[in-house]
Design a protein around this motif. Structure first.
Motif, PDB file in Angstrom:
ATOM      1  N   CYS A 113       0.828  -1.222   0.000  1.00 22.68           N
ATOM      2  CA  CYS A 113       0.000   0.000   0.000  1.00 22.68           C
ATOM      3  C   CYS A 113       0.856   1.263   0.000  1.00 22.68           C
ATOM      4  O   CYS A 113       0.327   2.370  -0.148  1.00 22.68           O
ATOM      5  N   TRP A 114       2.134   1.113   0.224  1.00 22.35           N
ATOM      6  CA  TRP A 114       3.015   2.229   0.598  1.00 22.35           C
ATOM      7  C   TRP A 114       2.873   3.455  -0.295  1.00 22.35           C
ATOM      8  O   TRP A 114       2.730   4.587   0.169  1.00 22.35           O
ATOM      9  N   GLN A 115       2.889   3.211  -1.615  1.00 21.75           N
ATOM     10  CA  GLN A 115       2.877   4.368  -2.542  1.00 21.75           C
ATOM     11  C   GLN A 115       1.580   5.170  -2.446  1.00 21.75           C
ATOM     12  O   GLN A 115       1.518   6.302  -2.928  1.00 21.75           O
ATOM     13  N   HIS A 116       0.540   4.593  -1.816  1.00 22.71           N
ATOM     14  CA  HIS A 116      -0.750   5.306  -1.726  1.00 22.71           C
ATOM     15  C   HIS A 116      -0.984   5.921  -0.344  1.00 22.71           C
ATOM     16  O   HIS A 116      -2.035   6.496  -0.099  1.00 22.71           O
ATOM     17  N   LEU A 117      -0.012   5.755   0.553  1.00 23.38           N
ATOM     18  CA  LEU A 117      -0.191   6.327   1.898  1.00 23.38           C
ATOM     19  C   LEU A 117       0.043   7.833   1.816  1.00 23.38           C
ATOM     20  O   LEU A 117       0.968   8.304   1.139  1.00 23.38           O
ATOM     21  N   ARG A 118      -0.793   8.584   2.548  1.00 24.38           N
ATOM     22  CA  ARG A 118      -0.701  10.057   2.465  1.00 24.38           C
ATOM     23  C   ARG A 118      -0.818  10.678   3.843  1.00 24.38           C
ATOM     24  O   ARG A 118      -1.515  10.139   4.725  1.00 24.38           O
ATOM     25  N   ASP A 119      -0.187  11.801   3.997  1.00 26.11           N
ATOM     26  CA  ASP A 119      -0.307  12.557   5.255  1.00 26.11           C
ATOM     27  C   ASP A 119      -1.782  12.774   5.561  1.00 26.11           C
ATOM     28  O   ASP A 119      -2.583  13.011   4.645  1.00 26.11           O
ATOM     29  N   GLY A 120      -2.102  12.705   6.835  1.00 27.30           N
ATOM     30  CA  GLY A 120      -3.481  12.983   7.240  1.00 27.30           C
ATOM     31  C   GLY A 120      -4.340  11.730   7.351  1.00 27.30           C
ATOM     32  O   GLY A 120      -5.442  11.782   7.895  1.00 27.30           O
ATOM     33  N   GLN A 121      -3.829  10.601   6.857  1.00 32.51           N
ATOM     34  CA  GLN A 121      -4.599   9.365   7.018  1.00 32.51           C
ATOM     35  C   GLN A 121      -4.411   8.824   8.434  1.00 32.51           C
ATOM     36  O   GLN A 121      -3.462   9.179   9.140  1.00 32.51           O
ATOM     37  N   THR A 122      -5.355   7.960   8.837  1.00 36.43           N
ATOM     38  CA  THR A 122      -5.233   7.257  10.119  1.00 36.43           C
ATOM     39  C   THR A 122      -5.226   5.767   9.822  1.00 36.43           C
ATOM     40  O   THR A 122      -6.099   5.284   9.092  1.00 36.43           O
ATOM     41  N   LEU A 123      -4.235   5.066  10.356  1.00 39.68           N
ATOM     42  CA  LEU A 123      -4.157   3.611  10.161  1.00 39.68           C
ATOM     43  C   LEU A 123      -4.595   2.924  11.454  1.00 39.68           C
ATOM     44  O   LEU A 123      -3.956   3.107  12.505  1.00 39.68           O
ATOM     45  N   ILE A 124      -5.695   2.158  11.368  1.00 43.64           N
ATOM     46  CA  ILE A 124      -6.192   1.441  12.550  1.00 43.64           C
ATOM     47  C   ILE A 124      -5.854  -0.037  12.380  1.00 43.64           C
ATOM     48  O   ILE A 124      -6.348  -0.686  11.450  1.00 43.64           O
ATOM     49  N   LEU A 125      -4.993  -0.537  13.263  1.00 42.26           N
ATOM     50  CA  LEU A 125      -4.653  -1.967  13.208  1.00 42.26           C
ATOM     51  C   LEU A 125      -5.722  -2.737  13.966  1.00 42.26           C
ATOM     52  O   LEU A 125      -5.941  -2.497  15.162  1.00 42.26           O
ATOM     53  N   ARG A 126      -6.392  -3.633  13.253  1.00 41.59           N
ATOM     54  CA  ARG A 126      -7.511  -4.357  13.873  1.00 41.59           C
ATOM     55  C   ARG A 126      -7.228  -5.854  13.915  1.00 41.59           C
ATOM     56  O   ARG A 126      -7.934  -6.630  14.545  1.00 41.59           O
ATOM     57  N   SER A 127      -6.174  -6.274  13.209  1.00 45.35           N
ATOM     58  CA  SER A 127      -5.742  -7.668  13.301  1.00 45.35           C
ATOM     59  C   SER A 127      -5.253  -7.939  14.721  1.00 45.35           C
ATOM     60  O   SER A 127      -4.928  -7.009  15.465  1.00 45.35           O
ATOM     61  N   THR A 128      -5.159  -9.223  15.061  1.00 46.32           N
ATOM     62  CA  THR A 128      -4.538  -9.608  16.326  1.00 46.32           C
ATOM     63  C   THR A 128      -3.038  -9.688  16.063  1.00 46.32           C
ATOM     64  O   THR A 128      -2.611 -10.475  15.224  1.00 46.32           O
ATOM     65  N   VAL A 129      -2.270  -8.853  16.754  1.00 50.13           N
ATOM     66  CA  VAL A 129      -0.850  -8.760  16.389  1.00 50.13           C
ATOM     67  C   VAL A 129       0.071  -9.076  17.569  1.00 50.13           C
ATOM     68  O   VAL A 129      -0.322  -8.954  18.738  1.00 50.13           O
ATOM     69  N   PHE A 130       1.290  -9.463  17.233  1.00 53.38           N
ATOM     70  CA  PHE A 130       2.323  -9.721  18.235  1.00 53.38           C
ATOM     71  C   PHE A 130       2.600  -8.415  18.989  1.00 53.38           C
ATOM     72  O   PHE A 130       2.700  -7.348  18.358  1.00 53.38           O
ATOM     73  N   PRO A 131       2.736  -8.473  20.312  1.00 54.51           N
ATOM     74  CA  PRO A 131       2.947  -7.237  21.078  1.00 54.51           C
ATOM     75  C   PRO A 131       4.153  -6.442  20.573  1.00 54.51           C
ATOM     76  O   PRO A 131       5.225  -6.996  20.373  1.00 54.51           O
ATOM     77  N   GLY A 132       3.925  -5.174  20.371  1.00 53.61           N
ATOM     78  CA  GLY A 132       4.993  -4.299  19.868  1.00 53.61           C
ATOM     79  C   GLY A 132       4.832  -3.976  18.388  1.00 53.61           C
ATOM     80  O   GLY A 132       5.501  -3.081  17.859  1.00 53.61           O
ATOM     81  N   THR A 133       3.925  -4.683  17.710  1.00 56.52           N
ATOM     82  CA  THR A 133       3.752  -4.462  16.263  1.00 56.52           C
ATOM     83  C   THR A 133       3.284  -3.040  15.966  1.00 56.52           C
ATOM     84  O   THR A 133       3.790  -2.384  15.046  1.00 56.52           O
ATOM     85  N   SER A 134       2.333  -2.548  16.731  1.00 56.98           N
ATOM     86  CA  SER A 134       1.794  -1.207  16.452  1.00 56.98           C
ATOM     87  C   SER A 134       2.903  -0.165  16.554  1.00 56.98           C
ATOM     88  O   SER A 134       3.019   0.727  15.702  1.00 56.98           O
ATOM     89  N   GLN A 135       3.727  -0.314  17.588  1.00 58.10           N
ATOM     90  CA  GLN A 135       4.838   0.628  17.789  1.00 58.10           C
ATOM     91  C   GLN A 135       5.806   0.580  16.604  1.00 58.10           C
ATOM     92  O   GLN A 135       6.267   1.603  16.102  1.00 58.10           O
ATOM     93  N   ARG A 136       6.081  -0.661  16.133  1.00 64.22           N
ATOM     94  CA  ARG A 136       7.020  -0.842  15.014  1.00 64.22           C
ATOM     95  C   ARG A 136       6.475  -0.156  13.752  1.00 64.22           C
ATOM     96  O   ARG A 136       7.180   0.535  13.043  1.00 64.22           O
ATOM     97  N   ILE A 137       5.158  -0.340  13.525  1.00 61.30           N
ATOM     98  CA  ILE A 137       4.534   0.255  12.334  1.00 61.30           C
ATOM     99  C   ILE A 137       4.562   1.787  12.440  1.00 61.30           C
ATOM    100  O   ILE A 137       4.857   2.497  11.475  1.00 61.30           O
ATOM    101  N   GLN A 138       4.258   2.253  13.651  1.00 57.49           N
ATOM    102  CA  GLN A 138       4.223   3.705  13.866  1.00 57.49           C
ATOM    103  C   GLN A 138       5.600   4.301  13.569  1.00 57.49           C
ATOM    104  O   GLN A 138       5.718   5.318  12.895  1.00 57.49           O
TER     105      GLN A 138
END
Ligand SMILES: NC(=O)c1ccc[n+]([C@@H]2O[C@H](COP(=O)([O-])OP(=O)(O)OC[C@H]3O[C@@H](n4cnc5c(N)ncnc54)[C@H](O)[C@@H]3O)[C@@H](O)[C@H]2O)c1
Length: 418
Positions: A113-138
């Motif tokens: 998705c990378w080339q379509h990501l734009r400032d001002g969007q919000t990414l909500i992680l709703r999958s069940t993820v390994f602890p620390g994943t959200s921080q890594r993505i952020q």
């Protein structure tokens, strides 16, 4: 810098999946301009044609409605992502063949998705993820200079009943900044009133612990079942004794094949997070995964399986579902294939060419194993003249010749009527 304009409200990445699709439907039905993006082109075609790819209570009607009113569009390319203000990621997060968490799925999806990501969007992680994943993505997004807020709001619905449960369950809400948390809250407030605010890693752990807790509970009762039936006792009667008018045991589940696409893998994710010191989680897996062979052992005590045609009733991982993912019924089938003369399997929902109709199984099998407690099996007349292994106590039992006294359990429920 001017704020980008978004002409779509929300994109569900992985929106063709078991929890992504119901969520997309509920978003679109609430009036949001909703886009599904899913890599599975076959599913995308099916959804566009107004067909649900799996069983989901009440969903087909909503799907047709939101397609007809144009609130939902369904895509197998990433192009529409740049037009969406909110991105909700709900792709599968499996463990690998060694039961270790696989980190690549989320990263791969994000890269695509990378080339379509734009400032001002919000990414909500709703999958069940390994602890620390959200921080890594952020961090990944911030390091790339993208001004995209990351929230972690794990999905907790029971597959098959999502549309109802979305509205009933409190929503776990976490983000790395207040603006992003408000954006996520704004989305979920359309369907739910109650929120539990926490830090992203707390939310990640909360979701994993919820599933591990259920998996351990099932393992506990399954181990009790194995203890009791190993010495020929009727576990149903013990369970009734434990629960009857005794509030402290009201939540005790019954025994059964416990697996499916979430419970095992989430318990194993927690195991990996604890550097393999999550003893209860690993023990639960040994017990639950060992139940099929215990059931076969119970049958072996009653009859020579090598001479028998054996039937398995139900192949889905849970009742009234068409989902065979990680169902222990398939493990049972594999083990029985080594023992029995022939194994016939049936399921009213699962689409699998190797399955046969229920009538054929009932007519031909000498022994029956109930692997999934579908309603249709509960409604069968009592089975006579066959060996029955029914861990769920789902089948009606033939009337006993003389009812045994409660204080003298002498019959085993799982071997009723050879
Ligand atoms: N199934 C449940 O009951 C349940 C309940 C709560 C939470 N969860 C969690 O939700 C997540 C999804 O589970 P599921 O059961 O819906 O899985 P699923 O396999 O049914 O759905 C995932 C969807 O994502 C799509 N997908 C995969 N990679 C993609 C990519 N790179 N880009 C776009 N789409 C992609 C797949 O084609 C599929 O349609 C998992 O993390 C799971 O643990 C599941």
């Amino acid at each position: 810098m001017t704020e980008p304009r978004f002409d779509q409200d929300v994109c569900i990445i992985g929106g063709g999946g078991h929890v992504g699709l119901p969520f997309a439907l509920i978003c679109a039905d609430s009036g949001l301009r909703t886009v599904i993006y899913d890599v599975d082109s076959r599913k995308v075609q099916q959804i566009r044609a107004g067909e649900m790819p799996f069983v989901e209570e009440g969903a087909e009607e909503v799907l047709r409605r939101v397609l007809a009113n144009g609130r939902l569009t369904v895509e197998d390319t990433t192009d529409p992502i740049r037009r969406c203000r909110l991105l909700v990621m709900i792709i599968g997060t499996p463990v690998d063949e060694h039961l270790n968490p696989s980190f690549s799925a989320i990263d791969r999806a994000l890269r695509a998705c990378w080339q379509h990501l734009r400032d001002g969007q919000t990414l909500i992680l709703r999958s069940t993820v390994f602890p620390g994943t959200s921080q890594r993505i952020q961090r990944m997004l911030a390091d790339a200079g993208l001004r995209i807020g990351v929230a972690c709001c794990p999905e907790r619905v029971a597959q098959g009943y999502s549309l109802r449960e979305f509205r009933e369950l409190p929503q776990l809400l976490s983000a790395f900044d207040a603006e992003t948390r408000d954006a996520a809250r704004g989305l979920f407030a359309r369907f739910t009133r109650d929120f539990v605010e926490m830090e992203p890693m707390e939310a990640e752990l909360c979701k994993l612990m919820t599933n591990a807790w259920r998996y351990i509970q099932f393992a506990t009762v399954n181990q009790f079942y194995m203890l009791a039936t190993s010495c020929g006792l009727d576990f149903d009667r013990i369970l009734q004794g434990c629960r009857f008018n005794y509030p402290r045991m009201a939540g005790m589940p019954g025994p059964g094949l416990a697996a499916g696409p979430c419970l095992v893998k989430d318990t194993m994710q927690l195991g990996a997070f604890s550097h393999n010191h999550f003893m209860l989680g690993h023990s639960a897996m040994l017990v639950n995964e060992g139940l099929p062979s215990h059931l076969i052992e119970l049958a072996r005590r009653e009859a020579d399986l090598g001479r028998m045609k054996v039937g398995i009733l139900g192949m889905a991982f849970k009742a009234e579902s068409d989902d065979p993912r990680d169902s222990l019924a398939y493990k049972l089938r594999k083990l029985l294939a080594l023992e029995a003369r022939e194994v016939l399997c049936t399921d009213p929902y699962v689409c699998d060419p190797s399955l046969v109709p229920l009538e054929q199984v009932l007519a031909e099998a000498d022994a029956l194993f109930v692997a999934t407690p579908h309603r249709v099996y509960r409604e069968l007349p009592p089975i006579e003249g066959k060996l029955v292994i029914d861990v769920w106590s789902c089948l009606r039992r033939p009337a006993p010749a003389a009812a045994p006294a409660v204080s003298e359990p002498t019959t085993s429920p799982v071997t009723a009527g050879t």
